[in-house]
Scaffold this active site. Structure first.
Site, PDB file in Angstrom:
ATOM      1  N   LYS A  22      38.933  41.271   9.804  1.00  0.00           N
ATOM      2  CA  LYS A  22      40.085  40.387  10.003  1.00  0.00           C
ATOM      3  C   LYS A  22      40.995  40.929  11.104  1.00  0.00           C
ATOM      4  CE  LYS A  22      43.892  40.769   7.177  1.00  0.00           C
ATOM      5  NZ  LYS A  22      45.116  40.986   7.945  1.00  0.00           N
ATOM      6  N   ASN A  23      41.309  42.232  10.998  1.00  0.00           N
ATOM      7  CA  ASN A  23      42.317  42.788  11.905  1.00  0.00           C
ATOM      8  C   ASN A  23      41.805  43.014  13.325  1.00  0.00           C
ATOM      9  OD1 ASN A  23      44.118  42.631   9.871  1.00  0.00           O
ATOM     10  ND2 ASN A  23      44.186  44.833   9.415  1.00  0.00           N
ATOM     11  N   ARG A  92      51.478  36.705   9.858  1.00  0.00           N
ATOM     12  CA  ARG A  92      52.290  37.504  10.775  1.00  0.00           C
ATOM     13  C   ARG A  92      51.562  37.788  12.085  1.00  0.00           C
ATOM     14  NH1 ARG A  92      56.363  40.054   9.142  1.00  0.00           N
ATOM     15  NH2 ARG A  92      56.009  41.595  10.750  1.00  0.00           N
ATOM     16  N   CYS A 116      58.061  40.498   4.718  1.00  0.00           N
ATOM     17  CA  CYS A 116      57.067  39.998   3.761  1.00  0.00           C
ATOM     18  C   CYS A 116      57.033  40.944   2.571  1.00  0.00           C
ATOM     19  CB  CYS A 116      55.707  39.835   4.410  1.00  0.00           C
ATOM     20  SG  CYS A 116      54.863  41.365   4.723  1.00  0.00           S
ATOM     21  N   ARG A 121      58.898  44.843   8.235  1.00  0.00           N
ATOM     22  CA  ARG A 121      57.954  44.614   9.331  1.00  0.00           C
ATOM     23  C   ARG A 121      58.561  43.978  10.593  1.00  0.00           C
ATOM     24  NH1 ARG A 121      52.311  42.544   6.992  1.00  0.00           N
ATOM     25  NH2 ARG A 121      51.566  43.675   8.814  1.00  0.00           N
ATOM     26  N   PRO A 122      59.528  44.664  11.223  1.00  0.00           N
ATOM     27  CA  PRO A 122      60.102  44.106  12.459  1.00  0.00           C
ATOM     28  C   PRO A 122      59.111  44.142  13.618  1.00  0.00           C
ATOM     29  CG  PRO A 122      60.966  46.305  12.046  1.00  0.00           C
ATOM     30  CD  PRO A 122      60.122  45.946  10.856  1.00  0.00           C
ATOM     31  N   VAL A 123      59.414  43.402  14.698  1.00  0.00           N
ATOM     32  CA  VAL A 123      58.552  43.402  15.896  1.00  0.00           C
ATOM     33  C   VAL A 123      59.341  43.898  17.114  1.00  0.00           C
ATOM     34  CG1 VAL A 123      56.885  41.680  15.101  1.00  0.00           C
ATOM     35  CG2 VAL A 123      58.983  40.922  16.232  1.00  0.00           C
ATOM     36  N   ASP A 124      60.346  44.724  16.855  1.00  0.00           N
ATOM     37  CA  ASP A 124      61.200  45.219  17.942  1.00  0.00           C
ATOM     38  C   ASP A 124      60.418  45.990  19.007  1.00  0.00           C
ATOM     39  OD1 ASP A 124      61.060  46.971  15.545  1.00  0.00           O
ATOM     40  OD2 ASP A 124      62.049  48.414  16.852  1.00  0.00           O
ATOM     41  N   GLN A 125      59.340  46.673  18.613  1.00  0.00           N
ATOM     42  CA  GLN A 125      58.575  47.457  19.593  1.00  0.00           C
ATOM     43  C   GLN A 125      57.760  46.560  20.529  1.00  0.00           C
ATOM     44  OE1 GLN A 125      59.123  50.870  19.800  1.00  0.00           O
ATOM     45  NE2 GLN A 125      60.667  50.175  18.329  1.00  0.00           N
ATOM     46  N   ASP A 304      45.990  50.091   4.156  1.00  0.00           N
ATOM     47  CA  ASP A 304      45.302  48.904   3.624  1.00  0.00           C
ATOM     48  C   ASP A 304      44.271  49.244   2.549  1.00  0.00           C
ATOM     49  OD1 ASP A 304      46.822  47.511   5.409  1.00  0.00           O
ATOM     50  OD2 ASP A 304      45.195  46.978   6.772  1.00  0.00           O
ATOM     51  N   ILE A 326      53.598  54.167   5.405  1.00  0.00           N
ATOM     52  CA  ILE A 326      53.640  53.156   6.479  1.00  0.00           C
ATOM     53  C   ILE A 326      54.599  52.005   6.142  1.00  0.00           C
ATOM     54  CG2 ILE A 326      52.268  51.577   7.930  1.00  0.00           C
ATOM     55  CD1 ILE A 326      51.449  54.494   8.343  1.00  0.00           C
ATOM     56  N   ARG A 396      43.354  35.009   2.263  1.00  0.00           N
ATOM     57  CA  ARG A 396      43.843  35.234   3.631  1.00  0.00           C
ATOM     58  C   ARG A 396      42.955  36.250   4.353  1.00  0.00           C
ATOM     59  NH1 ARG A 396      47.615  37.937   6.301  1.00  0.00           N
ATOM     60  NH2 ARG A 396      48.424  39.342   4.736  1.00  0.00           N
TER      61      ARG A 396
HETATM   62  C1  LIG Z   1      46.848  42.029  11.625  1.00  0.00           C
HETATM   63  C2  LIG Z   1      46.857  43.513  11.497  1.00  0.00           C
HETATM   64  O1  LIG Z   1      46.228  44.208  12.254  1.00  0.00           O
HETATM   65  N1  LIG Z   1      47.544  44.016  10.449  1.00  0.00           N
HETATM   66  C3  LIG Z   1      47.547  45.446  10.236  1.00  0.00           C
HETATM   67  C4  LIG Z   1      48.585  46.067  11.135  1.00  0.00           C
HETATM   68  O2  LIG Z   1      49.837  45.452  10.840  1.00  0.00           O
HETATM   69  P1  LIG Z   1      51.058  45.649  11.859  1.00  0.00           P
HETATM   70  O3  LIG Z   1      50.524  45.771  13.236  1.00  0.00           O
HETATM   71  O4  LIG Z   1      52.018  44.574  11.550  1.00  0.00           O
HETATM   72  O5  LIG Z   1      51.630  47.047  11.406  1.00  0.00           O
HETATM   73  P2  LIG Z   1      52.284  48.124  12.355  1.00  0.00           P
HETATM   74  O6  LIG Z   1      51.269  49.137  12.736  1.00  0.00           O
HETATM   75  O7  LIG Z   1      52.966  47.408  13.474  1.00  0.00           O
HETATM   76  O8  LIG Z   1      53.380  48.761  11.413  1.00  0.00           O
HETATM   77  C5  LIG Z   1      53.518  50.157  11.199  1.00  0.00           C
HETATM   78  C6  LIG Z   1      54.961  50.466  10.857  1.00  0.00           C
HETATM   79  O9  LIG Z   1      55.768  50.272  12.021  1.00  0.00           O
HETATM   80  C7  LIG Z   1      56.861  49.421  11.759  1.00  0.00           C
HETATM   81  N2  LIG Z   1      57.122  48.627  12.992  1.00  0.00           N
HETATM   82  C8  LIG Z   1      56.083  48.026  13.648  1.00  0.00           C
HETATM   83  C9  LIG Z   1      56.311  47.306  14.796  1.00  0.00           C
HETATM   84  C10 LIG Z   1      57.613  47.191  15.299  1.00  0.00           C
HETATM   85  O10 LIG Z   1      57.885  46.568  16.324  1.00  0.00           O
HETATM   86  N3  LIG Z   1      58.620  47.822  14.635  1.00  0.00           N
HETATM   87  C11 LIG Z   1      58.414  48.540  13.488  1.00  0.00           C
HETATM   88  O11 LIG Z   1      59.356  49.078  12.902  1.00  0.00           O
HETATM   89  C12 LIG Z   1      56.366  48.531  10.592  1.00  0.00           C
HETATM   90  O12 LIG Z   1      57.421  47.947   9.894  1.00  0.00           O
HETATM   91  C13 LIG Z   1      55.576  49.555   9.788  1.00  0.00           C
HETATM   92  O13 LIG Z   1      56.456  50.292   8.981  1.00  0.00           O
HETATM   93  O14 LIG Z   1      48.641  47.472  10.903  1.00  0.00           O
HETATM   94  C14 LIG Z   1      49.033  47.822   9.558  1.00  0.00           C
HETATM   95  C15 LIG Z   1      49.115  49.346   9.486  1.00  0.00           C
HETATM   96  O15 LIG Z   1      47.868  49.902   9.625  1.00  0.00           O
HETATM   97  C16 LIG Z   1      48.044  47.240   8.558  1.00  0.00           C
HETATM   98  O16 LIG Z   1      48.545  47.458   7.260  1.00  0.00           O
HETATM   99  C17 LIG Z   1      47.852  45.747   8.778  1.00  0.00           C
HETATM  100  O17 LIG Z   1      46.758  45.297   8.005  1.00  0.00           O
HETATM  101  C1  LIG Z   2      48.799  43.883   5.649  1.00  0.00           C
HETATM  102  C2  LIG Z   2      47.673  43.302   6.039  1.00  0.00           C
HETATM  103  O1  LIG Z   2      47.554  42.274   6.903  1.00  0.00           O
HETATM  104  P1  LIG Z   2      48.683  41.553   7.767  1.00  0.00           P
HETATM  105  O2  LIG Z   2      49.182  42.509   8.776  1.00  0.00           O
HETATM  106  O3  LIG Z   2      47.928  40.432   8.399  1.00  0.00           O
HETATM  107  O4  LIG Z   2      49.771  41.120   6.804  1.00  0.00           O
HETATM  108  C3  LIG Z   2      46.350  43.766   5.553  1.00  0.00           C
HETATM  109  O5  LIG Z   2      45.325  43.389   6.164  1.00  0.00           O
HETATM  110  O6  LIG Z   2      46.308  44.495   4.547  1.00  0.00           O
END
Ligand SMILES: CC(=O)N[C@H]1[C@@H](OP(=O)(O)OP(=O)(O)OC[C@H]2O[C@@H](n3ccc(=O)[nH]c3=O)[C@H](O)[C@@H]2O)O[C@H](CO)[C@@H](O)[C@@H]1O
Ligand SMILES: C=C(OP(=O)(O)O)C(=O)O
Length: 417
Positions: A22-23, A92, A116, A121-125, A304, A326, A396
């Site tokens: 999926k990822n 997301r 969620c 889970r912000p996207v600031d980066q 995960d 995480i 999902r």
């Molecule tokens: C679709 C996908 O691939 N999902 C995976 C991806 O989620 P995703 O890419 O959303 O997870 P991230 O690696 O970005 O998150 C890691 C940590 O960084 C924080 N963070 C991240 C981005 C940002 O801009 N700011 C910030 O603060 C997040 O809140 C979290 O605490 O990696 C996670 C960590 O291995 C997995 O659990 C998810 O299954």
């Molecule tokens: C957290 C997960 O996925 P997503 O980032 O799509 O929510 C996951 O695959 O366990």
């Protein structure tokens, strides 16, 4: 609404074929936005998130033909550069259209994902990186509105390691002017799989698989063919299921080399594992031994897989400590496992699990994707019947999980109530 009815106590014997990840599939589908040519994909898993992603991409004008695990994308006629809230809120990973759209078309409007169940889970980066590449970004009415005539390569150091953040910036950098250096990059195999596809499309990328990825921007990308990497989390989930309930199962179309730490922990639990290039055999004849771990970024123990290992630890001999580093709220399955008779307490970001001799079936509720999978494992290890509600979370990210498990001896039925 669909639920799963699980009758516990069945050992697992036979073969399971593992689907594409999926990822990896989700960012790879978004890479189709980067070219006007056709991208031919194989081993795409049949999941709700893939369906949602295809719907999102199609409404942008991307042509997508799906035939089982084959998907043919064509990005010649993209005319809508927006990801609406209705779709982003259900998945997301929709944020992954931001980098490719901005890079190829100079503009993108993507709904902010919001929090969620597992954390904020912000996207600031993602935003910080694109701004460093010269994007003009405004947050308006819950949307990220980004514009850039042409992104410019630069050195980006993310505050933390982010998987989708790395993927978004990597895709954006392929068509940027000059060199982009991504420091503190995520090394997850799914990032590597995306980078390998981008190279096939004509991108110039060094340091693939490392925490320092260097991208030399090109003017255009072209079409390519690619098979999505095996799902290491689906693989790990089935390994944990056998570890918890016992049996002898061969997992096909998967890889052991992207699961090192998970396999080490299973061996510590007493599981017998053998593997070849594209298969893993798991044998378990005894009660598992409790194993402690902390989740970290790849190549460490994956967050995960945390919930599924906790299910195994619930019925293991001895006590264990599981620390989640995480996500700040990824223990939602604990209350539900305790309803089945598990003995788990939480101290901050650590769960302390006292293995019990038996779990007993009860109605439980799934709260997120991997929590759902862990409840299926706990239910299979429990005596009697467990009814698992809200399995849309499971759908999902798992390709017919109950069908695959039933084929190796589990008693799981999908019921509509
Ligand atoms: C679709 C996908 O691939 N999902 C995976 C991806 O989620 P995703 O890419 O959303 O997870 P991230 O690696 O970005 O998150 C890691 C940590 O960084 C924080 N963070 C991240 C981005 C940002 O801009 N700011 C910030 O603060 C997040 O809140 C979290 O605490 O990696 C996670 C960590 O291995 C997995 O659990 C998810 O299954
Ligand atoms: C957290 C997960 O996925 P997503 O980032 O799509 O929510 C996951 O695959 O366990």
């Amino acid at each position: 609404m669909d639920k799963l009815l699980v009758e516990g106590g069945k050992r697992l014997m036979g073969e399971i074929s593992i689907s594409g990840a999926k990822n990896a599939a989700l960012p790879i589908l978004c890479a189709g936005l980067l070219t006007a040519d056709s991208v031919q994909l194989d081993n795409v898993p049949d999941l709700h998130d893939v369906t949602t992603m295809l719907k999102l991409l199609r409404q942008m004008g991307l042509r997508a033909e799906q035939d089982g695990a084959h998907v043919l994308l064509n990005g010649r006629a993209i005319d809508k550069l927006e990801a609406p809230y209705e779709m982003v809120k259900t998945m997301r990973a929709s944020i992954l259209v931001l980098g490719p759209l901005l890079s190829r078309f100079g503009e993108a409007k993507v709904s902010l994902p919001g929090g969620c169940a597992i954390g904020s889970r912000p996207v600031d980066q993602h935003i910080k990186g694109l701004q460093a590449m010269g994007a003009d970004i405004a947050i308006e009415a819950g949307y990220i509105h980004a514009k850039a005539k042409r992104l410019k390569g630069t050195r980006i150091v993310t505050d933390m390691i982010t998987v989708t953040g790395t993927e978004n910036l990597l895709m954006a950098a392929t068509l940027a002017e000059g060199e982009t250096v991504l420091e503190n990059a995520a090394r997850e195999p799914e990032v590597t799989d995306l980078a390998n596809l981008l190279v096939k499309m004509g991108a110039k990328i060094d340091g693939i698989g490392s925490d320092r990825i260097v991208v030399h921007g090109v003017e255009t990308l072209h079409g390519a063919s690619h098979a999505v990497i095996a799902d290491r989390i689906e693989t790990g989930t089935f390994l944990c299921a056998v570890a918890a309930v016992g049996g002898d199962v061969v997992l096909k179309n998967t890889r052991a080399d992207i699961l090192d730490v998970v396999l080490d922990k299973l061996r510590e639990a007493g599981v017998i594992l053998t593997s070849g290039e594209d298969w893993i055999r798991v044998q378990m004849a005894a009660r598992p031994k409790a194993v402690s771990f902390r989740t970290t970024e790849y190549p460490g123990f994956p967050t995960d897989m945390q919930a599924q290992f906790m299910a195994m630890n619930c019925v293991a001999e001895g006590s264990s400590r599981v620390t989640e580093t995480i996500f700040e709220n990824r223990f939602m399955h604990v209350q539900e496992m305790n309803r089945l008779g598990a003995s788990i307490s939480i101290e901050g970001s650590t769960a302390i699990i006292e293995g019990v001799d038996r779990l007993v079936g009860a109605p439980v509720m799934a709260t997120d994707l991997r929590a759902s999978a862990s409840l299926v494992i706990a239910a299979m290890a429990a005596q009697g019947q467990t009814l698992i509600d809200r399995i849309y979370h499971l759908d999902r990210g798992y390709d017919r999980m109950e069908v695959k498990l039933s084929a190796v001896g589990a008693n799981i039925q999908r019921v509509r109530q």
